[in-house]
Design an enzyme around this catalytic site. Structure first.
Site, PDB file in Angstrom:
ATOM      1  N   GLU A  18       0.805  -1.224   0.000  1.00 48.47           N
ATOM      2  CA  GLU A  18       0.000   0.000   0.000  1.00 48.47           C
ATOM      3  C   GLU A  18       0.838   1.275   0.000  1.00 48.47           C
ATOM      4  OE1 GLU A  18      -3.419   0.026   2.695  1.00 48.47           O
ATOM      5  OE2 GLU A  18      -3.521  -2.151   2.355  1.00 48.47           O
ATOM      6  N   HIS A  20       3.497   1.689  -1.899  1.00 47.04           N
ATOM      7  CA  HIS A  20       3.697   1.938  -3.334  1.00 47.04           C
ATOM      8  C   HIS A  20       2.405   2.466  -3.967  1.00 47.04           C
ATOM      9  CE1 HIS A  20       6.698  -1.482  -2.683  1.00 47.04           C
ATOM     10  NE2 HIS A  20       7.460  -0.472  -3.057  1.00 47.04           N
ATOM     11  N   GLY A 130       8.903   7.891  -1.556  1.00 50.25           N
ATOM     12  CA  GLY A 130       8.323   7.831  -0.219  1.00 50.25           C
ATOM     13  C   GLY A 130       9.205   8.502   0.828  1.00 50.25           C
ATOM     14  N   GLU A 131       8.560   9.150   1.797  1.00 52.17           N
ATOM     15  CA  GLU A 131       9.309   9.742   2.918  1.00 52.17           C
ATOM     16  C   GLU A 131       9.846   8.666   3.852  1.00 52.17           C
ATOM     17  OE1 GLU A 131       6.595  12.547   4.640  1.00 52.17           O
ATOM     18  OE2 GLU A 131       6.818  13.954   2.971  1.00 52.17           O
ATOM     19  N   ASP A 133      11.801   6.373   3.059  1.00 51.47           N
ATOM     20  CA  ASP A 133      13.229   6.329   2.721  1.00 51.47           C
ATOM     21  C   ASP A 133      13.708   7.772   2.638  1.00 51.47           C
ATOM     22  OD1 ASP A 133      13.649   3.306   2.038  1.00 51.47           O
ATOM     23  OD2 ASP A 133      11.759   3.876   1.130  1.00 51.47           O
ATOM     24  N   VAL A 159       3.255   5.233   4.614  1.00 55.47           N
ATOM     25  CA  VAL A 159       2.032   4.457   4.850  1.00 55.47           C
ATOM     26  C   VAL A 159       2.369   3.337   5.836  1.00 55.47           C
ATOM     27  CG1 VAL A 159       0.266   3.000   3.784  1.00 55.47           C
ATOM     28  CG2 VAL A 159       1.162   4.985   2.555  1.00 55.47           C
ATOM     29  N   SER A 168       6.760  -2.083   4.199  1.00 52.90           N
ATOM     30  CA  SER A 168       8.014  -2.311   3.484  1.00 52.90           C
ATOM     31  C   SER A 168       7.963  -3.706   2.883  1.00 52.90           C
ATOM     32  CB  SER A 168       9.191  -2.215   4.474  1.00 52.90           C
ATOM     33  OG  SER A 168      10.339  -2.836   3.932  1.00 52.90           O
TER      34      SER A 168
HETATM   35  P1  AMP Z   1      11.007   0.191  -2.754  1.00 56.40           P
HETATM   36  O1  AMP Z   1      10.221  -0.691  -3.677  1.00 56.40           O
HETATM   37  O2  AMP Z   1      11.035  -0.290  -1.342  1.00 56.40           O
HETATM   38  O3  AMP Z   1      12.346   0.566  -3.304  1.00 56.40           O
HETATM   39  O4  AMP Z   1      10.178   1.548  -2.676  1.00 56.40           O
HETATM   40  C1  AMP Z   1       9.792   2.236  -3.827  1.00 56.40           C
HETATM   41  C2  AMP Z   1       9.255   3.594  -3.436  1.00 56.40           C
HETATM   42  O5  AMP Z   1       8.153   3.421  -2.544  1.00 56.40           O
HETATM   43  C3  AMP Z   1      10.280   4.450  -2.702  1.00 56.40           C
HETATM   44  O6  AMP Z   1      10.122   5.796  -3.103  1.00 56.40           O
HETATM   45  C4  AMP Z   1       9.896   4.260  -1.252  1.00 56.40           C
HETATM   46  O7  AMP Z   1      10.262   5.338  -0.430  1.00 56.40           O
HETATM   47  C5  AMP Z   1       8.386   4.160  -1.366  1.00 56.40           C
HETATM   48  N1  AMP Z   1       7.839   3.465  -0.202  1.00 56.40           N
HETATM   49  C6  AMP Z   1       8.218   2.261   0.290  1.00 56.40           C
HETATM   50  N2  AMP Z   1       7.530   1.968   1.407  1.00 56.40           N
HETATM   51  C7  AMP Z   1       6.701   3.025   1.628  1.00 56.40           C
HETATM   52  C8  AMP Z   1       5.736   3.339   2.638  1.00 56.40           C
HETATM   53  N3  AMP Z   1       5.477   2.520   3.640  1.00 56.40           N
HETATM   54  N4  AMP Z   1       5.081   4.514   2.538  1.00 56.40           N
HETATM   55  C9  AMP Z   1       5.340   5.387   1.527  1.00 56.40           C
HETATM   56  N5  AMP Z   1       6.225   5.132   0.555  1.00 56.40           N
HETATM   57  C10 AMP Z   1       6.903   3.981   0.600  1.00 56.40           C
END
Ligand code: AMP
Length: 265
Positions: A18, A20, A130-131, A133, A159, A168
Site C-alpha cells: 500500500e 507503493h 516515499g518519505e 526512505d 504508509v 516495506s
Molecule cells: P522500494 O520498492 O522499497 O524501493 O520503494 C519504492 C518507493 O516506494 C520508494 O520511493 C519508497 O520510499 C516508497 N515506499 C516504500 N515503502 C513506503 C511506505 N510505507 N510509505 C510510503 N512510501 C513507501
C-alpha cells in the site's frame, strides 16, 4: 510534456504494497501518464545484502499496478539496465555520508545511478518517492537539482500497517514474533515526539537514549543507528531545532528496518 501530457514516474523494486500504491495514487493527481518501474536494482545492494532473496512476485505486481491505474509498467532485466561494459555511476559527495550510507557503503551510489537512468529513459516531468526512505528522497532532490533534471520531485508520507509498522517489502521477512518487536520502531518515535512536544526535552542524547532503550527492550532487536539531524543537510544536531528529523535503523532478527519522523515546532 509528451503531446501535451505530463508523465509521472513511480520507481519501485516491486513486491508492491500500500505504500507503493499511495505513490501511484499521488501520481494520478500530478500526471496524465503514470509509469511505474519495477526493478530490483543490483547496484544498490552490498555483497552481503539480500539482492538474491529480495521478495519478488511479478504477477501480483502487475495485478496491483493495473488496479492502481498504471499506464505503463517498466520492468527491465538487469542486463538491459547494465550491460557488461557499464562503467558510469552517479555519486553524491555529502548526503550519502550520513545515516544509512554509513552502514550501507555504495548503496546510494547505486540508487542515484539507477534513478538517473530511469529519469533519462522515462523522461518524466514528475517523480514520486516515499518519505519512509527519507535519505533517499533527500539525495534524489539534490541530484535532480545538481544534474539539471527538469523534474518535480514529490515526497509521499509513510504508509503504515494499522499497528504502526511502516510498510516495506522487507516486512515479508519478519516472523510473527519479530513483527511484534518491529513495532518498537514506530512506538519509540512516538515516545520521542512526546518527549519533545509535551515534556519539552530538547537534548538529542536524552531522546536517543530513550529510543534505544525502548527498542532494545524488545527481543530480536539490534540498533544500527538512532539519529537526530537537520532534515535538509542530514547533519547531526545536539538539540532539537525548528525542524528535526529523527531517523532510525534497526535489525530485527536478520531484517534491517528503517523509520523516521520529522518534528516541526
Ligand atoms: P522500494 O520498492 O522499497 O524501493 O520503494 C519504492 C518507493 O516506494 C520508494 O520511493 C519508497 O520510499 C516508497 N515506499 C516504500 N515503502 C513506503 C511506505 N510505507 N510509505 C510510503 N512510501 C513507501
Amino acid at each position: 510534456m509528451r503531446a501535451g501530457k505530463t508523465i509521472a514516474l513511480v520507481p519501485t523494486m516491486g513486491f508492491l504494497h500500500e505504500g507503493h500504491l499511495a505513490l501511484m495514487g499521488e501520481a494520478q493527481r500530478h500526471g496524465d501518464i503514470i509509469v511505474i518501474s519495477i526493478f530490483v536494482n543490483p547496484t544498490q545492494f552490498g555483497p552481503s545484502e539480500d539482492f538474491k532473496t529480495y521478495p519478488r512476485d511479478f504477477e501480483q505486481d502487475l495485478h496491483l499496478a493495473r488496479s492502481a491505474k498504471a499506464d505503463i509498467i517498466f520492468a527491465p532485466n538487469p542486463e538491459t539496465m547494465y550491460d557488461n561494459d557499464h562503467e558510469t555511476y552517479v555519486q553524491l559527495e555529502g548526503l550519502p555520508d550520513f545515516l544509512c550510507g554509513q552502514s550501507r557503503p555504495g548503496h546510494f551510489r547505486g540508487v542515484a545511478t539507477v534513478v538517473t537512468k530511469l529519469f533519462n529513459i522515462v523522461k518524466p516531468q514528475v517523480a514520486l518517492f516515499g518519505e519512509k526512505d527519507y535519505q533517499q528522497l533527500a539525495i534524489i532532490r539534490r541530484l535532480t537539482l545538481d544534474l539539471n533534471f527538469n523534474i518535480r520531485i514529490i515526497g509521499v508520507p509513510t504508509v503504515r500497517e494499522p499497528d504502526g509498522l511502516a510498510m516495506s517489502s522487507r516486512n515479508a521477512y519478519l516472523s510473527q514474533e519479530e513483527h511484534i518487536s518491529a513495532l518498537s520502531l514506530f512506538q519509540s518515535l512516538q515516545i520521542a515526539k512526546r518527549m519533545v512536544t509535551k515534556d519539552k526535552i530538547t537534548e538529542s542524547n536524552r531522546i536517543k537514549e530513550e529510543i534505544s532503550r525502548y527498542i532494545t527492550s524488545q527481543p530480536h532487536t539490534k540498533i544500527d543507528y538512532v539519529n537526530l539531524c537537520n532534515p535538509v543537510t542530514l547533519k547531526d544536531i545536539n538539540k532539537v531545532e525548528e525542524e528535526t528529523l529523527i531517523a532510525i535503523a534497526v535489525w530485527v532478527g536478520k531484517t534491517r528496518l528503517i523509520d523516521n519522523i520529522v518534528l516541526k515546532q
